[in-house]
Design a protein around this motif. Structure first.
Motif, PDB file in Angstrom:
ATOM      1  N   ARG A 131       0.825  -1.205   0.000  1.00  0.00           N
ATOM      2  CA  ARG A 131       0.000   0.000   0.000  1.00  0.00           C
ATOM      3  C   ARG A 131       0.862   1.261   0.000  1.00  0.00           C
ATOM      4  NH1 ARG A 131      -3.346  -3.122   3.447  1.00  0.00           N
ATOM      5  NH2 ARG A 131      -2.279  -2.279   5.295  1.00  0.00           N
ATOM      6  N   PHE A 132       1.966   1.207   0.770  1.00  0.00           N
ATOM      7  CA  PHE A 132       2.873   2.353   0.792  1.00  0.00           C
ATOM      8  C   PHE A 132       3.493   2.574  -0.595  1.00  0.00           C
ATOM      9  CE2 PHE A 132       7.208   4.021   1.519  1.00  0.00           C
ATOM     10  CZ  PHE A 132       6.868   5.244   2.059  1.00  0.00           C
ATOM     11  N   GLN A 133       3.940   1.475  -1.194  1.00  0.00           N
ATOM     12  CA  GLN A 133       4.505   1.587  -2.527  1.00  0.00           C
ATOM     13  C   GLN A 133       3.467   2.088  -3.532  1.00  0.00           C
ATOM     14  OE1 GLN A 133       6.069  -2.307  -3.282  1.00  0.00           O
ATOM     15  NE2 GLN A 133       7.778  -2.084  -1.840  1.00  0.00           N
ATOM     16  N   GLU A 134       2.259   1.585  -3.375  1.00  0.00           N
ATOM     17  CA  GLU A 134       1.196   2.028  -4.278  1.00  0.00           C
ATOM     18  C   GLU A 134       0.918   3.516  -4.084  1.00  0.00           C
ATOM     19  OE1 GLU A 134      -1.817   2.315  -7.031  1.00  0.00           O
ATOM     20  OE2 GLU A 134      -0.317   0.740  -6.739  1.00  0.00           O
ATOM     21  N   ALA A 135       0.938   3.956  -2.803  1.00  0.00           N
ATOM     22  CA  ALA A 135       0.716   5.383  -2.547  1.00  0.00           C
ATOM     23  C   ALA A 135       1.823   6.221  -3.184  1.00  0.00           C
ATOM     24  CB  ALA A 135       0.655   5.631  -1.037  1.00  0.00           C
ATOM     25  N   ILE A 136       3.062   5.707  -3.080  1.00  0.00           N
ATOM     26  CA  ILE A 136       4.175   6.448  -3.692  1.00  0.00           C
ATOM     27  C   ILE A 136       4.008   6.504  -5.197  1.00  0.00           C
ATOM     28  CG2 ILE A 136       6.653   6.390  -4.120  1.00  0.00           C
ATOM     29  CD1 ILE A 136       7.027   5.256  -1.313  1.00  0.00           C
ATOM     30  N   VAL A 137       3.740   5.326  -5.772  1.00  0.00           N
ATOM     31  CA  VAL A 137       3.615   5.263  -7.229  1.00  0.00           C
ATOM     32  C   VAL A 137       2.447   6.111  -7.714  1.00  0.00           C
ATOM     33  CG1 VAL A 137       3.134   3.720  -9.173  1.00  0.00           C
ATOM     34  CG2 VAL A 137       4.714   3.009  -7.373  1.00  0.00           C
ATOM     35  N   SER A 138       1.373   6.153  -6.890  1.00  0.00           N
ATOM     36  CA  SER A 138       0.212   6.936  -7.309  1.00  0.00           C
ATOM     37  C   SER A 138       0.505   8.431  -7.323  1.00  0.00           C
ATOM     38  CB  SER A 138      -0.976   6.644  -6.384  1.00  0.00           C
ATOM     39  OG  SER A 138      -0.709   7.109  -5.072  1.00  0.00           O
ATOM     40  N   ASN A 157      -1.148   3.084 -13.246  1.00  0.00           N
ATOM     41  CA  ASN A 157      -1.224   4.014 -12.112  1.00  0.00           C
ATOM     42  C   ASN A 157      -2.069   5.250 -12.448  1.00  0.00           C
ATOM     43  OD1 ASN A 157       0.473   5.514 -13.741  1.00  0.00           O
ATOM     44  ND2 ASN A 157       1.861   6.102 -12.076  1.00  0.00           N
ATOM     45  N   ARG A 158      -2.240   6.113 -11.448  1.00  0.00           N
ATOM     46  CA  ARG A 158      -3.110   7.272 -11.621  1.00  0.00           C
ATOM     47  C   ARG A 158      -2.563   8.238 -12.673  1.00  0.00           C
ATOM     48  NH1 ARG A 158      -4.545   8.807  -5.305  1.00  0.00           N
ATOM     49  NH2 ARG A 158      -5.586   6.836  -4.779  1.00  0.00           N
ATOM     50  N   ALA A 159      -1.218   8.375 -12.702  1.00  0.00           N
ATOM     51  CA  ALA A 159      -0.643   9.269 -13.710  1.00  0.00           C
ATOM     52  C   ALA A 159      -0.942   8.759 -15.116  1.00  0.00           C
ATOM     53  CB  ALA A 159       0.863   9.395 -13.507  1.00  0.00           C
ATOM     54  N   ALA A 160      -0.987   7.415 -15.282  1.00  0.00           N
ATOM     55  CA  ALA A 160      -1.351   6.851 -16.581  1.00  0.00           C
ATOM     56  C   ALA A 160      -2.804   7.172 -16.905  1.00  0.00           C
ATOM     57  CB  ALA A 160      -1.113   5.343 -16.583  1.00  0.00           C
ATOM     58  N   GLU A 161      -3.653   7.141 -15.874  1.00  0.00           N
ATOM     59  CA  GLU A 161      -5.055   7.513 -16.085  1.00  0.00           C
ATOM     60  C   GLU A 161      -5.146   8.951 -16.617  1.00  0.00           C
ATOM     61  OE1 GLU A 161      -7.406   4.831 -12.748  1.00  0.00           O
ATOM     62  OE2 GLU A 161      -6.751   6.849 -12.218  1.00  0.00           O
ATOM     63  N   ARG A 162      -4.410   9.859 -15.956  1.00  0.00           N
ATOM     64  CA  ARG A 162      -4.462  11.263 -16.389  1.00  0.00           C
ATOM     65  C   ARG A 162      -3.825  11.452 -17.764  1.00  0.00           C
ATOM     66  NH1 ARG A 162      -2.804  11.820 -10.915  1.00  0.00           N
ATOM     67  NH2 ARG A 162      -0.671  12.114 -11.635  1.00  0.00           N
ATOM     68  N   GLN A 163      -2.705  10.802 -17.973  1.00  0.00           N
ATOM     69  CA  GLN A 163      -1.943  11.031 -19.203  1.00  0.00           C
ATOM     70  C   GLN A 163      -2.663  10.505 -20.432  1.00  0.00           C
ATOM     71  OE1 GLN A 163       2.384  10.898 -19.019  1.00  0.00           O
ATOM     72  NE2 GLN A 163       2.374   9.349 -20.641  1.00  0.00           N
ATOM     73  N   TYR A 164      -3.315   9.351 -20.313  1.00  0.00           N
ATOM     74  CA  TYR A 164      -3.961   8.745 -21.480  1.00  0.00           C
ATOM     75  C   TYR A 164      -5.480   8.886 -21.470  1.00  0.00           C
ATOM     76  CZ  TYR A 164       0.625   6.771 -22.338  1.00  0.00           C
ATOM     77  OH  TYR A 164       1.969   6.620 -22.589  1.00  0.00           O
ATOM     78  N   GLY A 165      -6.021   9.485 -20.374  1.00  0.00           N
ATOM     79  CA  GLY A 165      -7.458   9.720 -20.325  1.00  0.00           C
ATOM     80  C   GLY A 165      -8.276   8.456 -20.166  1.00  0.00           C
ATOM     81  N   LEU A 166      -7.728   7.437 -19.478  1.00  0.00           N
ATOM     82  CA  LEU A 166      -8.438   6.151 -19.337  1.00  0.00           C
ATOM     83  C   LEU A 166      -8.266   5.657 -17.914  1.00  0.00           C
ATOM     84  CD1 LEU A 166      -9.998   4.083 -21.151  1.00  0.00           C
ATOM     85  CD2 LEU A 166      -7.849   2.817 -21.263  1.00  0.00           C
ATOM     86  N   PRO A 167      -9.376   5.387 -17.162  1.00  0.00           N
ATOM     87  CA  PRO A 167      -9.252   4.891 -15.790  1.00  0.00           C
ATOM     88  C   PRO A 167      -8.703   3.470 -15.776  1.00  0.00           C
ATOM     89  CG  PRO A 167     -11.551   4.940 -16.473  1.00  0.00           C
ATOM     90  CD  PRO A 167     -10.785   5.620 -17.542  1.00  0.00           C
ATOM     91  N   ALA A 168      -8.104   3.115 -14.625  1.00  0.00           N
ATOM     92  CA  ALA A 168      -7.466   1.799 -14.503  1.00  0.00           C
ATOM     93  C   ALA A 168      -8.457   0.662 -14.703  1.00  0.00           C
ATOM     94  CB  ALA A 168      -6.780   1.684 -13.139  1.00  0.00           C
TER      95      ALA A 168
END
Length: 626
Positions: A131-138, A157-168
């Motif tokens: 979870r900590f790693q996921e929080a960091i990566v997020s 990850n969340r940045a991929a969601e923002r960058q490509y406009g597609l939720p995980a």
């Protein structure tokens, strides 16, 4: 509870998770298995002397009471409780994370509870780390995603969601090409990626991806090969950074650099930088061109620069640089440089000193501008302004002279009109009056012979009056404009004028000429006649002499006029300012013909000489040959 049967006892004792049997009412531990002894560090005897409450931390004891209260009810309705996570204390004081399942039952009428405790401490710690790693990566701004060997997305990850406009939730499990459309900057890049992953297990480079909405983005990617504990490939991990804005900024920077180079080239501006500590300098290509040197051909040094400065300017240039470094003040100086071929150019150098936190100069930066063309233009402008001032002065003088001439012209016109009016009134008027009286005399009472004799006398008087009228009209016409000048030319007109002038004034004219046998341009003839006429009029009025000389000489391109007398002389400047002298009019006639007129005279004696030179016009006939 009494454990009956060898099989049941053996199952209880060897169950892999810790198990207790305790009294529901007193919470006294009635039995434990070997796993509970190993997990908590108590012996069986120590367990049997304790209650379940002793194993819980103080924070977890309220939760224990809550768990047990949920088990109350009719015995027939008892059933195992759901799994709950709790924290228990070992004998050595360490805390364990456990999952607990409670199962109530009756043993010979006593309510007992079987508790199964599974140690999940390591699992919880692993989950916390994840979870900590996921929080960091997020929180990372770079898009991170992973794919398996079938190229299906297993992490997004969340940045991929923002960058490509597609939720995980929409990306996970789908093939990567369905989500990320890749366009390589160069066709060979794809082969380079495959080769790099195969050889070193990683690749780093740039490419273009396309978002869900179709918008292209420039990205910087780092791809790493994922392997399991056995070293087998299980997928790929990609860290992708959106560098679209950076790429645009870099492109703008490159454009700005190109524009700067073009501006330097067009404006002949060269940039330079000098590291004061090391002495190293950087010259732009345009600065080399200003110096007339191929870029990079010689090292950029201060002494190399000084060798190009004009000899007379070197002390001042060196002093400007030294003063700037000492005073930390900008400087600007114009000086000359000598190119290798000997060409001299003028430049303007401007510089600024950059200092560190201790106010020590660290760099000198500036630019050098080739101002040779500007200096030439300034000199040309100065010459133009000077010429303009001279022309304005000449124009003002000409305007003043024109005003004088205009007044002189009006005066001459009025004088001619007065003379003409006087001639008409006094001379011709009297003659016409006499003629009228002769014509109106009544001779009807006179005898015949006497009447005839008187008529003959009257006719003779009338003829005499008419002859005098014709003579005076002819003289008046010649004064206004000699017809002889138009009909016969300049030479006959001058000779006629000299005779008439002598008869009228008593001043004899000695006339010498050469080349006037042919005709001249009409304008030149009238200008020459009027200059001679006006000059002789001045002689008659002011010189007080019995003779004057007129000399006219014609050559291939001009006519020279010289008129002299032996009179007392006069002040030329004063005479030129006088509107009645006629000198300004003669000079203006000469100027209008493109020629010149000069006067030599001094008060007190020595006579006067007037000289004029008039160019021959295209309408003048050829020079007569001897």
């Amino acid at each position: 509870m009494s454990v009956r049967g060898n099989q049941t006892r053996l199952f209880f004792d060897r169950f892999p998770h810790a198990m207790w049997i305790f009294d529901r009412r007193t919470q006294a531990i009635l039995g434990v298995n070997q796993a509970a002894v190993a997990l908590y560090g108590y012996s069986r005897e120590e367990f049997l002397g304790r209650t379940l409450n002793d194993l819980y931390t103080e924070e977890e004891r309220p939760a224990l009471l809550h768990d047990l209260s949920t088990l109350y009810g009719e015995p027939d309705g008892w059933a195992p409780s759901p799994r709950t996570c709790r924290r228990l204390r070992r004998k050595d004081g360490t805390i364990l994370d456990v999952e607990v399942i409670w199962t109530p039952f009756l043993d010979r009428g006593r309510e007992e509870i079987l508790a199964v405790f599974q140690d999940v401490t390591q699992q919880r710690r692993t989950e916390e780390r994840l979870r900590f790693q996921e929080a960091i990566v997020s929180q990372v701004h770079d898009a991170i995603f992973a794919i398996d060997n079938r190229r299906r997305i297993i992490y997004w990850n969340r940045a991929a969601e923002r960058q490509y406009g597609l939720p995980a939730k929409e990306a996970l499990g789908r093939p990567l090409p369905d989500i990320v459309s890749c366009r390589w900057l160069l066709p060979e890049n794809e082969r380079a990626v495959i080769q790099s992953l195969s050889e070193v297990g990683a690749w780093h480079g740039h490419e273009t991806h396309r978002r869900r909405d179709g918008e292209p983005i420039r990205v910087e990617s780092s791809v790493t090969l994922l392997r399991d504990d056995c070293g087998d490939r299980i997928g790929l991990l990609a860290v992708v950074r959106d560098v679209t804005e950076r790429a645009r900024s870099e492109e703008k920077l490159r454009d700005s650099q190109r524009q700067l180079l073009e501006a330097e080239k067009l404006g002949h501006i060269g940039a330079w930088e000098w590291d004061v500590a090391t002495g190293a300098q950087i010259w732009s290509d345009e600065l080399y061109r200003i110096f007339g040197i191929e870029p990079g051909r010689i090292p950029a040094t201060f002494e190399g620069f000084m060798s190009l400065v004009g000899t007379e300017d070197r002390p001042a240039v060196r002093a400007s640089v030294e003063n700037a470094l000492r005073d930390h003040q900008p400087f600007s100086r114009e000086f000359t440089i000598r190119r290798p071929g000997g060409v001299i150019r003028t430049v303007l150098a401007c510089g600024e000193v950059l200092v560190d936190g201790s106010r020590r100069p660290v760099r000198l930066v500036g630019a050098t501008l080739d101002i040779t063309d500007r200096k030439r233009a300034e000199a040309e402008r100065a010459r133009f302004l000077e010429n303009e001032r001279s022309a304005r002065g000449a124009a003002e003088a000409a305007a003043a002279q024109l005003e004088v001439l205009s007044r002189r012209l009006v005066e001459l016109q009025e004088a001619e009109r007065r003379s003409l009016a006087r001639e008409l009134h006094d001379e011709m008027g009297q003659l016409l009056t006499g003629l009228r009286l002769l014509l109106t005399t009544d001779r009807r009472g006179v005898p015949g012979r006497t009447r005839e004799r008187r008529t003959g006398d009257t006719r003779g008087k009338m003829m005499s009056i008419i002859s005098e009228l014709m003579k005076r009209i002819r003289t008046l016409s010649m004064d206004l404009r000699p017809a002889m000048l138009d009909d016969l030319g300049l030479l006959p007109a001058l000779r006629w004028h000299f005779k008439r002038y002598g008869d009228q004034t008593g001043v004899r004219v000695k006339f010498v000429q050469a080349g006037l046998e042919g005709r001249l341009e009409p304008a030149l003839e009238i200008a020459t006649f009027r200059i001679v006429q006006e000059a002789l009029t001045n002689v008659a009025r002011h010189a007080g002499v019995a003779a004057a000389s007129v000399d006219l000489q014609r050559d291939d391109d001009r006519l020279r006029i010289r008129i002299e007398d032996r009179g007392p002389g006069f002040d030329v400047e004063s005479a030129l300012r006088s509107p009645s002298s006629g000198l300004a009019g003669m000079r203006e006639r000469a100027r209008l013909m493109g020629g010149s007129l000069s006067i030599e005279s001094q008060p007190g004696g020595g006579g006067t000489r007037l000289t004029a030179e008039l160019p021959l016009g295209p309408a003048s006939g050829p020079l007569p040959r001897k």
